[in-house]
Write an enzyme that holds these catalytic residues in place. Structure first.
Site, PDB file in Angstrom:
ATOM      1  N   GLY A 215      23.349 -48.863 -15.350  1.00  0.00           N
ATOM      2  CA  GLY A 215      23.175 -47.444 -15.075  1.00  0.00           C
ATOM      3  C   GLY A 215      24.372 -46.880 -14.322  1.00  0.00           C
ATOM      4  O   GLY A 215      25.510 -47.357 -14.466  1.00  0.00           O
ATOM      5  N   SER A 216      24.094 -45.903 -13.476  1.00  0.00           N
ATOM      6  CA  SER A 216      25.190 -45.169 -12.828  1.00  0.00           C
ATOM      7  C   SER A 216      26.001 -46.018 -11.864  1.00  0.00           C
ATOM      8  O   SER A 216      27.109 -45.617 -11.470  1.00  0.00           O
ATOM      9  CB  SER A 216      24.637 -43.962 -12.076  1.00  0.00           C
ATOM     10  OG  SER A 216      23.984 -43.115 -13.000  1.00  0.00           O
ATOM     11  N   THR A 217      25.502 -47.163 -11.445  1.00  0.00           N
ATOM     12  CA  THR A 217      26.318 -48.002 -10.561  1.00  0.00           C
ATOM     13  C   THR A 217      27.602 -48.426 -11.257  1.00  0.00           C
ATOM     14  O   THR A 217      28.595 -48.735 -10.610  1.00  0.00           O
ATOM     15  CB  THR A 217      25.560 -49.267 -10.114  1.00  0.00           C
ATOM     16  OG1 THR A 217      25.181 -50.007 -11.266  1.00  0.00           O
ATOM     17  CG2 THR A 217      24.305 -48.917  -9.328  1.00  0.00           C
ATOM     18  N   PHE A 218      27.567 -48.407 -12.598  1.00  0.00           N
ATOM     19  CA  PHE A 218      28.753 -48.830 -13.351  1.00  0.00           C
ATOM     20  C   PHE A 218      29.861 -47.781 -13.283  1.00  0.00           C
ATOM     21  O   PHE A 218      31.001 -48.042 -13.639  1.00  0.00           O
ATOM     22  CB  PHE A 218      28.371 -49.109 -14.809  1.00  0.00           C
ATOM     23  CG  PHE A 218      29.176 -50.186 -15.451  1.00  0.00           C
ATOM     24  CD1 PHE A 218      29.069 -51.495 -15.008  1.00  0.00           C
ATOM     25  CD2 PHE A 218      30.053 -49.925 -16.496  1.00  0.00           C
ATOM     26  CE1 PHE A 218      29.808 -52.506 -15.591  1.00  0.00           C
ATOM     27  CE2 PHE A 218      30.797 -50.928 -17.088  1.00  0.00           C
ATOM     28  CZ  PHE A 218      30.673 -52.218 -16.633  1.00  0.00           C
ATOM     29  N   LYS A 219      29.510 -46.554 -12.818  1.00  0.00           N
ATOM     30  CA  LYS A 219      30.534 -45.508 -12.675  1.00  0.00           C
ATOM     31  C   LYS A 219      31.621 -45.936 -11.692  1.00  0.00           C
ATOM     32  O   LYS A 219      32.743 -45.421 -11.719  1.00  0.00           O
ATOM     33  CB  LYS A 219      29.888 -44.203 -12.221  1.00  0.00           C
ATOM     34  CG  LYS A 219      29.099 -43.517 -13.338  1.00  0.00           C
ATOM     35  CD  LYS A 219      28.288 -42.352 -12.839  1.00  0.00           C
ATOM     36  CE  LYS A 219      27.405 -41.817 -13.957  1.00  0.00           C
ATOM     37  NZ  LYS A 219      26.299 -40.988 -13.425  1.00  0.00           N
TER      38      LYS A 219
END
Lengths: 479, 429
Positions: A215-219
């Site tokens: 999810g957004s942690t990969f940003k």
């Protein structure tokens, strides 16, 4: 007739030569295979004659100990996955398997000492192992997860020491051999048999073997790639209209964030901005950045295999089309990671771009307390440049202080973090939080996932907060 | 001349015995330290007395100017020492009994070297041996008890006797006497049938009948190992006396036919062959012994685990047929090759005696006994390492077993007597 006798003697002596050659063949070439054959009782008998060493945590608490012929695990299900178990019937797993040769004193020098002790009739004691885990942290993480499925990975970014690895659901390693009932055929079924067939997979160490969409942690990785390609990105202004169309594929946001700078984009976790950044850098650069963070690598291939580790997966850049790249850039689609991996991403940003080799072993001591082996911190990968790390850190602090991660705020300590709510085929989003603290001089990096928990900022961030607080606050007795 | 020859030979023997004595005392000392309990003193006493036995025999031979081969007694003392050490290590009860048998064997050796020096006279009674041999083999079938699947023991109250171990001596005596008398006829042939020269029936008949009967009896005793030794020794002696490869081929063909028949007729033969081909399939059942033997064999690696540090007790019957595997585990590849080389030295000396012998009977007798010992050693070691199917026989001088040990000492006595005769006659001429 004498000639015949001479020929006869050559034949008989020749037969002995064949015998010698065959014995040499059996011992030298078949030996290694036969030594580990399951029918060979020597290894088991040898182990049974040795008092298996104790495993201690970083503050001297016992994690595994042999008592009256049984192996006891005081933490029970709170550390089952990472410590593992030894069982005559079900083999060995976790640290019990990894440290076998220390616990049984089977290394080269130990062997000589053991033989001397055996000759003198002394008791045979294995070596003790001290690991970096903190049993109180381990228990705390289990409590915080409660009845929810998920995992927590905690480590010290300065040296790579793993402080906690927790996976839920868990099991009690003390009772796996006990009977739990009978099958329909009347055969006795043990606890382990039930665990093995459990659909919830309680034996799986989710912290290192899980395969979750980040999810957004990969940003964080997308940001790292974009900043490495062009440091000017940190001064750009983006216009978020609530969605982005890539080759006819529509990528939506939770809201239209309007005009945002780079820091705000990370703080509010703007999908369209990071998808665009991903597309701008291209598949190859994106893939290389993920790899620089160790995404597809196993830190334990070249050394002691301490934990069963499933490296992350990401579509190869040549096979990645634009919609895939856009959704991978925001941690959806084809990208899968394990929680320890995400903790290492946080650790990289905390430690100025350098990932220290993650490890559990601190030292091995003989029964008299002499240190036989001492691990020393060493770098594993250099993910990004220090200046890039500093920019991302700043954005992560903003994400906690004014963005999606407010639940992670600890009064008096600057926390850096990134939330994630990963869509998945099994219902509600997985709640993620990765972060570290204190931001100025990080001493702890953490990754939390609660499966189908909902929003990361609401569900995962408080867990991470409590863990970081426990490590950093002297009142709690940690560190 | 003979006087100085004898004392020179005995001096060589004495030097070698010093080494063997040291070897035994070091082994016994290691075992004493390994299990330092009071009854362990028994091992030191046993080793000392056994060594004294060998020394008394040696001194006796010095006194009587016995001019026999000086190497054989030290070699056998070495085997006996290894046997006592390993049997004590495996199971002290067996070592104590083996000690008694060793003393009996040394006494038998003394008797043979003292009263059978003129062994040549024995050639006169060959048919008596044949008869005695057949009776010896018949007895266990009717009165015997079964051990390890073979019905080849007689229960005599205190102890049990395995007649086939003694009958093998009679077999060699008979064959040597018979072949020495008829070997020319057998080698040349006196009749022509279809262009092939063949000996007359009276020249080979008795021998073949004796051999056939003994083989049949052994099959009924289910003693495959003894049958195999008898058979191979028979072939070796026929080959040595006639040099006719045809006989050996015929014998080989007979053997294959017999083996095939036994394979289809007897369940236990089928089982043995099956285990030999693939012991892993039934590693926890019928193949257990061989599989455990292979584990022990390889557990020691090159240098072995050291005396007492291995785990050979996992092998059933490790003290008899499988003692070689225990030695290989604890002394390693180096030790087991060393042991085989000592056996090769024994065989080498035996054949040298045969080659020096003055006449056909003496030569055949020495060659026969040597071949017997060599083949027996080869067959059991080959079985233990799975080179050949396993047949339950003893490793000469090493395995636990009274009949075997005493019989082997008698054989040793004959070899020594033959070499003594060679020495004193060459001294005179």
């Amino acid at each position: 007739m004498k000639a015949n006798v001479r020929r006869l003697s050559y034949m008989v002596l020749g037969a002995f030569v064949i015998l010698c050659l065959y014995i040499g063949y059996v011992i030298v070439f078949m030996g290694p295979t036969l030594a580990t054959d399951p029918h060979n009782r020597r290894l088991a008998a040898y182990e049974a004659s040795i008092h298996r060493g104790t495993i201690f945590d970083r503050r001297g608490e016992i994690l595994a100990v042999s008592k009256e012929g049984r192996r006891v695990y005081p933490l029970g299900e709170d550390a089952a996955h990472v410590i593992g178990f030894v069982s005559q019937r079900y083999g060995r797993t976790g640290l019990e398997a990894a440290y076998d040769r220390y616990l049984l004193a089977m290394n080269g020098n130990d062997k000589i000492k053991m033989n001397i002790n055996r000759l003198l009739g002394r008791p045979l004691l294995g070596n003790n192992v001290i690991v970096s885990l903190d049993s109180r942290l381990q228990q705390l993480a289990m409590q915080l997860l409660g009845d929810r499925k998920g995992a927590v990975a905690v480590l010290d970014p300065r040296n790579g020491e793993i402080l906690a690895l927790v996976s839920k659901p868990s099991y009690d390693p003390n009772i796996i051999e006990q009977p739990a009932g009978r099958s329909s055929g009347g055969k006795v079924v043990t606890v382990y048999d039930l665990l093995q067939n459990d659909k919830e997979a309680p034996l799986l160490n989710r912290a290192t073997q899980g395969a979750y969409p980040p999810g957004s942690t990969f940003k964080l990785i997308t940001a790292a790639g974009a900043l490495t390609t062009d440091p000017g990105v940190s001064r750009r202004i983006f216009n978020c209209q609530g969605s982005l169309i890539i080759d006819g594929f529509r990528l939506t946001d939770t809201a239209a964030h309007g005009r945002v700078d780079f820091f705000q984009a990370l703080a509010v976790s703007c999908n369209s901005t990071f998808a665009r950044l991903g597309l701008e850098m291209g598949a190859e650069r994106f893939y290389q950045t993920a790899r620089a963070f160790g995404l597809t690598l196993n830190p334990w291939t070249d050394v002691l295999n301490e934990v069963a580790y499933r490296p992350g997966t990401l579509t190869h850049p040549e096979k990645m089309n634009k919609p895939q790249l856009g959704s991978s850039a925001i941690g959806q689609g084809e990208v899968l990671v394990n929680p320890l991996q995400m903790a290492l991403v946080a650790a990289a940003i905390a430690n100025e771009g350098v990932i220290m080799h993650p490890h559990l072993l601190i030292r091995v001591q003989d029964p008299e307390g002499r240190v036989i082996l001492q691990s020393s911190p060493r770098p594993w990968l250099t993910a990004i440049k220090p200046e890039v790390a500093r920019i991302i850190k700043e954005a992560m602090v903003e994400a906690v202080n004014s963005g999606t991660g407010k639940e992670a705020i600890i009064p008096g300590i600057t926390v850096a973090g990134k939330t994630g709510s990963a869509q998945n085929p099994r219902g509600k989003t997985h709640a993620w939080f990765v972060g570290f603290a204190p931001a100025e001089k990080p001493r702890v990096a953490v990754a939390v996932i609660v499966e189908n928990g909902g929003a990361g900022g609401i569900v995962a961030a408080p867990i991470a907060r409590e863990i970081m607080r426990a490590v950093l606050t002297p009142a709690s007795g940690m560190e | 001349m003979t006087l100085s020859a004898a004392s020179r030979l005995r001096a060589v023997e004495r030097k070698l015995l010093y080494w063997v004595s040291a070897y035994l005392l070091i082994g016994a000392g290691t075992l004493y330290l390994w299990k330092p309990l009071l009854p362990a003193l028994v091992v030191l006493a046993g080793a000392l007395i056994a060594m004294i036995g060998f020394w008394i025999l040696h001194l006796f031979w010095c006194r009587f100017n016995f001019a026999a081969d000086p190497f054989l007694l030290p070699l056998v003392a070495f085997f006996s020492s290894t046997s006592l050490i390993f049997l004590y290590r495996l199971n002290p009860a067996y070592a104590e009994r083996q000690f008694v048998w060793l003393m009996t064997g040394l006494f038998a050796l003394w008797v043979v070297t003292r009263y059978f020096l003129h062994y040549r006279l024995l050639a006169e009674y060959k048919y008596i041996y044949a008869l005695a041999g057949i009776i010896g083999l018949l007895l266990p079938i009717f009165f015997g008890i079964e051990q390890g699947g073979a019905k080849s023991w007689l229960d005599l109250g205190f102890f049990q006797v395995q007649p086939s171990e003694f009958v093998k001596i009679l077999l060699v005596l008979f064959l040597a006497a018979f072949l020495a008398e008829n070997r020319l006829a057998l080698a040349e042939g006196t009749q022509r049938i279809w262009g092939i020269t063949l000996p007359a029936p009276q020249e080979w008949g008795p021998m073949l009948i004796m051999w056939g009967i003994s083989l049949l009896l052994l099959i009924f005793q289910k003693d495959l190992g003894a049958a195999l030794i008898y058979f191979t020794t028979f072939l070796a002696m026929v080959y040595a006396s006639t040099a006719r490869v045809a006989y050996v081929c015929l014998g080989g063909a007979l053997f294959l036919a017999g083996a095939a028949a036994a394979y289809f007729l007897f369940e236990h033969v089928r089982l043995r062959i099956g285990i030999w081909l693939d012991p892993w399939q039934q590693a926890e059942a019928a193949g257990y012994q061989v599989v455990q033997s292979l584990f022990a064999l390889t557990a020691g690696g090159i240098t072995g685990t050291g005396l007492g540090a291995g785990m050979p007790q996992f092998i059933p019957a490790v003290h008899t047929d499988f003692i070689f595997a225990a030695i290989a585990e604890e002394l390693g590849l180096a030790g087991s090759l060393g042991l085989i080389m000592i056996y090769m030295l024994f065989v080498y000396r035996g054949f040298l005696i045969a080659l020096a012998a003055k006449d056909d009977f003496a030569c055949l007798l020495a060659a026969g006994f040597t071949a017997l010992m060599g083949l027996q050693t080869f067959i059991i070691i080959a079985g233990v390492i799975k080179l050949l199917p396993l047949t339950g026989i003893t490793l000469p001088f090493l395995s636990y077993g009274g009949s075997s040990l005493v019989a082997n000492f008698i054989i040793l006595g004959f070899l020594l007597n033959i070499s003594h005769e060679v020495q004193i006659t060459s001294g005179r001429s």
